[in-house]
Scaffold this motif. Structure first.
Motif, PDB file in Angstrom:
ATOM      1  N   ASP A  14       0.967  -0.955  -0.713  1.00 45.77           N
ATOM      2  CA  ASP A  14       0.043  -0.501   0.202  1.00 45.77           C
ATOM      3  C   ASP A  14       0.769   1.393  -0.030  1.00 45.77           C
ATOM      4  N   TYR A  15       2.323   1.067   0.257  1.00 48.89           N
ATOM      5  CA  TYR A  15       2.936   2.468   0.970  1.00 48.89           C
ATOM      6  C   TYR A  15       3.612   2.422  -0.252  1.00 48.89           C
ATOM      7  N   ALA A  16       4.215   1.382  -1.738  1.00 48.40           N
ATOM      8  CA  ALA A  16       4.516   1.230  -2.982  1.00 48.40           C
ATOM      9  C   ALA A  16       6.459   1.498  -2.846  1.00 48.40           C
ATOM     10  N   VAL A  17       6.337   0.550  -1.222  1.00 46.22           N
ATOM     11  CA  VAL A  17       8.093   0.537  -1.232  1.00 46.22           C
ATOM     12  C   VAL A  17       8.661   0.038  -1.641  1.00 46.22           C
ATOM     13  N   PRO A  18       9.623   0.130  -2.344  1.00 44.08           N
ATOM     14  CA  PRO A  18      10.473  -0.492  -3.386  1.00 44.08           C
ATOM     15  C   PRO A  18      10.739  -2.573  -2.967  1.00 44.08           C
ATOM     16  N   HIS A  19      10.689  -2.988  -4.098  1.00 44.96           N
ATOM     17  CA  HIS A  19      10.358  -4.265  -3.719  1.00 44.96           C
ATOM     18  C   HIS A  19      11.454  -5.337  -4.486  1.00 44.96           C
ATOM     19  N   ILE A  20      11.635  -6.424  -3.840  1.00 45.02           N
ATOM     20  CA  ILE A  20      12.742  -6.993  -4.953  1.00 45.02           C
ATOM     21  C   ILE A  20      11.863  -7.735  -6.332  1.00 45.02           C
ATOM     22  N   ASN A  21      10.918  -7.504  -6.077  1.00 48.17           N
ATOM     23  CA  ASN A  21       9.967  -8.582  -7.261  1.00 48.17           C
ATOM     24  C   ASN A  21       9.975  -7.517  -8.508  1.00 48.17           C
ATOM     25  N   SER A  22       9.743  -6.440  -8.274  1.00 53.51           N
ATOM     26  CA  SER A  22       9.254  -5.730  -9.259  1.00 53.51           C
ATOM     27  C   SER A  22      11.157  -5.499 -10.287  1.00 53.51           C
ATOM     28  N   LEU A  23      12.113  -5.688  -9.610  1.00 55.25           N
ATOM     29  CA  LEU A  23      13.035  -5.778 -10.473  1.00 55.25           C
ATOM     30  C   LEU A  23      13.747  -6.889 -11.136  1.00 55.25           C
ATOM     31  N   LEU A  24      12.960  -8.031 -10.666  1.00 52.60           N
ATOM     32  CA  LEU A  24      13.365  -9.357 -11.930  1.00 52.60           C
ATOM     33  C   LEU A  24      12.986 -10.257 -12.170  1.00 52.60           C
ATOM     34  N   SER A  25      13.483 -10.314 -13.172  1.00 48.93           N
ATOM     35  CA  SER A  25      13.138 -11.372 -14.228  1.00 48.93           C
ATOM     36  C   SER A  25      12.043 -12.801 -14.190  1.00 48.93           C
ATOM     37  N   SER A  26      11.404 -13.169 -15.221  1.00 47.96           N
ATOM     38  CA  SER A  26      11.431 -14.332 -14.754  1.00 47.96           C
ATOM     39  C   SER A  26      11.685 -15.193 -14.268  1.00 47.96           C
ATOM     40  N   LYS A  27      12.858 -15.377 -14.738  1.00 47.11           N
ATOM     41  CA  LYS A  27      13.628 -16.290 -14.501  1.00 47.11           C
ATOM     42  C   LYS A  27      14.629 -15.940 -12.710  1.00 47.11           C
ATOM     43  N   GLY A  28      13.791 -14.629 -12.490  1.00 44.36           N
ATOM     44  CA  GLY A  28      14.616 -14.606 -11.111  1.00 44.36           C
ATOM     45  C   GLY A  28      15.906 -13.807 -11.221  1.00 44.36           C
ATOM     46  N   PHE A  29      16.487 -13.201 -12.264  1.00 44.29           N
ATOM     47  CA  PHE A  29      17.736 -12.716 -12.251  1.00 44.29           C
ATOM     48  C   PHE A  29      17.201 -10.632 -12.279  1.00 44.29           C
ATOM     49  N   PHE A  30      17.886  -9.374 -11.471  1.00 35.26           N
ATOM     50  CA  PHE A  30      17.662  -8.575 -11.953  1.00 35.26           C
ATOM     51  C   PHE A  30      18.153  -8.195 -12.990  1.00 35.26           C
ATOM     52  N   VAL A  31      17.329  -7.303 -13.465  1.00 35.91           N
ATOM     53  CA  VAL A  31      17.451  -6.584 -14.681  1.00 35.91           C
ATOM     54  C   VAL A  31      18.033  -4.960 -14.508  1.00 35.91           C
ATOM     55  N   LEU A  32      18.374  -4.460 -13.969  1.00 36.92           N
ATOM     56  CA  LEU A  32      18.916  -3.401 -13.158  1.00 36.92           C
ATOM     57  C   LEU A  32      20.422  -3.830 -12.814  1.00 36.92           C
ATOM     58  N   LYS A  33      21.268  -2.788 -13.280  1.00 36.12           N
ATOM     59  CA  LYS A  33      22.880  -2.937 -12.787  1.00 36.12           C
ATOM     60  C   LYS A  33      22.610  -2.764 -11.528  1.00 36.12           C
TER      61      LYS A  33
END
Length: 425
Positions: A371-390
């Motif tokens: 609800d507070y829109a705190v940055p979450h790890i899931n928004s940074l992961l690809s479907s295979k679980g890798f980070f999409v940002l450096k």
């Protein structure tokens, strides 16, 4: 310095003459006399601000309208609010107040605006010659006015406004990056003191207008806060400590402290040990694995076992009511800043540190966190679980243990050899 803020009921004749034509703010109070408390047609007893409205009318800050209504949802203009604040008789004045430079203030409000400036609520240097006096007062501007007034009451409130510059603010706009730097400090102190709060949508709403009902409540809250030492307000203390050091640990878990030299061997360089989190905040850390370089921006501790009034100011942003832990552990929430060397998946992120307290593997699954829109790890992961940002940045969840069988120490080492080392004493 304690200052008792109370209303000053100047003569009704003066009020009527000074503010003629400003319906519903203050005046002869004829409607109030005719209807009595809690009898405005549009303010039922169950209204959330009913008692505050009654008190504000009784003290002369507002009057009702000729049709028997109060109009609790109607906006309050800057000129009206300045006139209300001007009548706080025990609000001290600045030693050398600035003159009233505004060219757009109606005649009835000029004295009120001048007095609000003298009492520190309005800083003319924040404006460019015009107050836009007849425009509705926004909540962001209200936060500025009230917190500026507090620093005149007690200089430590002024220090608090400085201390929170780099704090974490429990409002949705902070986590989404939409809270302007020019408004951040006032919003932080307004929230930390309990003067103002977030809405049901978890936003502070700096651009929303301030209503008559809200002003009635704020008058009472300001009176209470102004009589209270800043050091006695836990939420404000947390915001100040996070601003200054990056963590609220000393407020929520003061038992966690740097161990004495007797805990280490004689060959250990104890001079490198620190319990001051500000020494490691935003500094590059030594990691167990080498998938990424790592920094920690902020560290929030929440005790889930205390009563609501004793809870961390951050509780509503991270923890749901139903969430409880075992064996006396506290929640540990860490804001990470990683720079991935080649690639990194979720599990590899979790291997960077070997600590149940500092754990980048997951973010909280609470509804509050969403609800507070705190940055979450899931928004940074690809479907295979890798980070999409450096260079991902997000909040992770860990546990701060007090049970000595569960590895309660917190140990972080900087690349320069500085050791942040604390244990429950």
């Amino acid at each position: 310095m304690r200052k008792k803020i109370i209303s000053s009921l100047t003569t009704f004749a003066l009020l009527t003459g000074a503010i003629a034509g400003v319906a519903g703010i203050v005046g002869s109070s004829s409607v109030k006399a005719a209807h009595g408390a809690s009898t405005f047609k549009d303010v039922p007893t169950a209204h959330w601000a009913s008692s505050a409205i009654d008190s504000a009318v009784e003290q002369g800050y507002f009057k009702g309208y000729a049709d028997g209504t109060f109009k609790p949802g109607a906006p309050v203009t800057k000129a009206e609010m300045a006139s209300i604040l001007a009548r706080l008789s025990d609000q001290p004045e600045l030693q050398t107040p600035a003159p009233n430079p505004f060219t757009d203030v109606p005649e009835w409000a000029k004295n009120g605006v001048s007095t609000a400036i003298a009492k520190g609520f309005i800083d003319p240097s924040s404006y460019k010659g015009k107050l836009d006096a007849q425009a509705p007062l926004s909540r962001g501007e209200m936060a500025n006015w009230l917190t500026q007034g507090l620093r005149v009451v007690n200089s430590d409130y002024g220090q608090a406004l400085s201390d929170v510059t780099n704090t974490v603010i429990p409002a949705k706009e902070y986590f989404t990056g939409t809270l302007a730097a020019s408004q951040k400090n006032a919003v932080a102190v307004a929230l930390g003191t309990g003067l103002m709060s977030v809405a049901n949508d978890k936003t502070f709403g700096v651009n929303r207008t301030t209503t008559r009902a809200e002003v009635a409540v704020l008058i009472a809250r300001y009176a209470s806060v102004a009589k209270t030492k800043p050091a006695d307000i836990q939420g404000l203390n947390e915001l100040r400590q996070v601003g200054l050091t990056g963590t609220n640990l000393s407020v929520i878990a003061p038992r966690y402290q740097k161990p004495g030299p007797e805990k280490f061997s004689e060959s250990y360089d104890y001079s490198k040990i620190t319990g001051d989190f500000s020494k490691v905040r935003n500094q590059e850390l030594v990691t167990v694995t080498k998938y990424a370089t790592a920094k920690i921006k902020n560290w929030i501790i929440i005790n889930p076992y205390v009563k609501e009034k004793e809870r961390s100011i951050y509780y509503p942003a991270f923890v749901d009511e139903k969430d409880k832990l075992l064996r006396g552990a506290y929640y540990s929430f860490i804001e990470y800043d990683f720079n991935i060397i080649n690639s990194m998946n979720r599990l590899q992120a979790g291997s960077l540190f070997s600590s149940p307290t500092i754990n980048p593997l997951t973010s909280p699954s609470s509804k509050a966190f969403k609800d507070y829109a705190v940055p979450h790890i899931n928004s940074l992961l690809s479907s295979k679980g890798f980070f999409v940002l450096k260079n991902p940045g997000y909040w992770g969840e860990g546990l701060l243990h007090f049970d000595k069988t569960l590895n309660p120490e917190v140990h972080l080492t900087l690349k320069d050899g500085t050791d942040f080392f604390i244990v429950p004493n």
